[in-house]
Scaffold this motif. Structure first.
Motif, short mmCIF file in Angstrom:
data_model
loop_
_atom_site.label_atom_id
_atom_site.label_comp_id
_atom_site.label_asym_id
_atom_site.label_seq_id
_atom_site.Cartn_x
_atom_site.Cartn_y
_atom_site.Cartn_z
N TYR A 87 0.82 -1.22 0.00
CA TYR A 87 0.00 0.00 0.00
C TYR A 87 0.85 1.26 0.00
O TYR A 87 0.44 2.28 -0.53
CB TYR A 87 -0.95 0.01 1.20
CG TYR A 87 -2.07 -1.00 1.09
CD1 TYR A 87 -2.94 -1.00 -0.01
CD2 TYR A 87 -2.26 -1.97 2.06
CE1 TYR A 87 -3.96 -1.93 -0.13
CE2 TYR A 87 -3.27 -2.90 1.95
CZ TYR A 87 -4.12 -2.87 0.86
OH TYR A 87 -5.12 -3.79 0.74
N ILE A 90 1.59 3.04 -3.54
CA ILE A 90 0.62 3.81 -4.33
C ILE A 90 1.17 5.21 -4.56
O ILE A 90 1.69 5.85 -3.65
CB ILE A 90 -0.76 3.86 -3.63
CG1 ILE A 90 -1.35 2.45 -3.58
CG2 ILE A 90 -1.70 4.82 -4.34
CD1 ILE A 90 -2.65 2.34 -2.82
N ASP A 91 1.08 5.68 -5.82
CA ASP A 91 1.59 6.97 -6.28
C ASP A 91 3.11 7.04 -6.28
O ASP A 91 3.67 8.14 -6.34
CB ASP A 91 1.00 8.14 -5.47
CG ASP A 91 -0.46 8.37 -5.76
OD1 ASP A 91 -0.94 7.93 -6.84
OD2 ASP A 91 -1.16 9.00 -4.94
N ASP A 113 -1.01 2.79 -9.57
CA ASP A 113 -2.36 3.32 -9.43
C ASP A 113 -3.05 2.80 -8.18
O ASP A 113 -3.69 3.55 -7.45
CB ASP A 113 -3.22 2.92 -10.64
CG ASP A 113 -2.69 3.47 -11.95
OD1 ASP A 113 -2.27 4.64 -11.97
OD2 ASP A 113 -2.71 2.72 -12.94
N SER A 114 -2.90 1.49 -7.95
CA SER A 114 -3.58 0.87 -6.82
C SER A 114 -2.87 -0.43 -6.47
O SER A 114 -1.94 -0.85 -7.14
CB SER A 114 -5.05 0.60 -7.14
OG SER A 114 -5.16 -0.27 -8.24
#
Length: 181
Positions: A87, A90-91, A113-114
């Motif tokens: 997690y 992300i980004d 993205d995810s």
């Protein structure tokens, strides 16, 4: 009588080797990871071959159960840590080296993205493609140019999607007009 080393060796062979062909007894070494299922099989095998007149002490059995519990907790903690690490990507701009089903090595890169978590573990999603988190070999903050390229690509994809929807709606309207005449 007790447990002999050959009994434990046989039990360990059953857990770590598998027959590929019932006629040909060629053995292939399995994973070196000893998971909770294998641990329980070893524990039950040990109890099965235990001498009932000279049983293992209660303290040894409790210690083994405590080891099993610790193993399970460590596996759960490791899984949680891996998911949390995923997690955090992300980004982020990542570079990936992965193998296709045919054995061909491919590389990919982009802004994450995810993240998707499934039974096989965590996967990062880049431009609609899923990659295993184990395949990520470089992580960095995206540059302004990388962000601009990503936003431009998303805008183009959205415009193409909208144009396709408009064309479909026009085709449906035209088809409806010709059927009424």
């Amino acid at each position: 009588m007790g447990i002999t080393s050959s009994d434990l060796s046989t039990a360990l062979d059953e857990l770590t080797y598998k027959n590929l062909d019932s006629e040909n007894v060629s053995k292939v070494r399995g994973s070196s990871d000893l998971g909770k299922d294998e641990f329980m099989k070893l524990l039950t095998t040990q109890m099965q071959y235990q001498d009932p007149l000279n049983p293992q002490s209660d303290q040894d059995f409790i210690a083994q159960l405590a080891q099993f519990s610790s193993l399970e907790q460590m596996q759960n903690l490791n899984s949680t840590f891996n998911n949390t690490s995923a997690y955090s990507l992300i980004d982020k701009y990542v570079e990936i080296e992965h193998s296709e089903a045919n054995g061909e090595h491919k590389s990919a890169e982009g802004i994450v993205d995810s993240v998707k978590i499934n039974k096989n573990g965590a996967q990062v999603i880049i431009d609609g493609q899923s990659f295993d988190i184990e395949d990520v070999y470089k992580v960095s903050s995206p540059t302004d140019e990388q962000w601009a390229a990503k936003l431009n690509a998303q805008a183009q994809a959205k415009a193409a999607e909208d144009a396709t929807a408009r064309n479909q709606a026009n085709a449906n309207t035209t088809a409806g007009d010709t059927s009424t005449t």
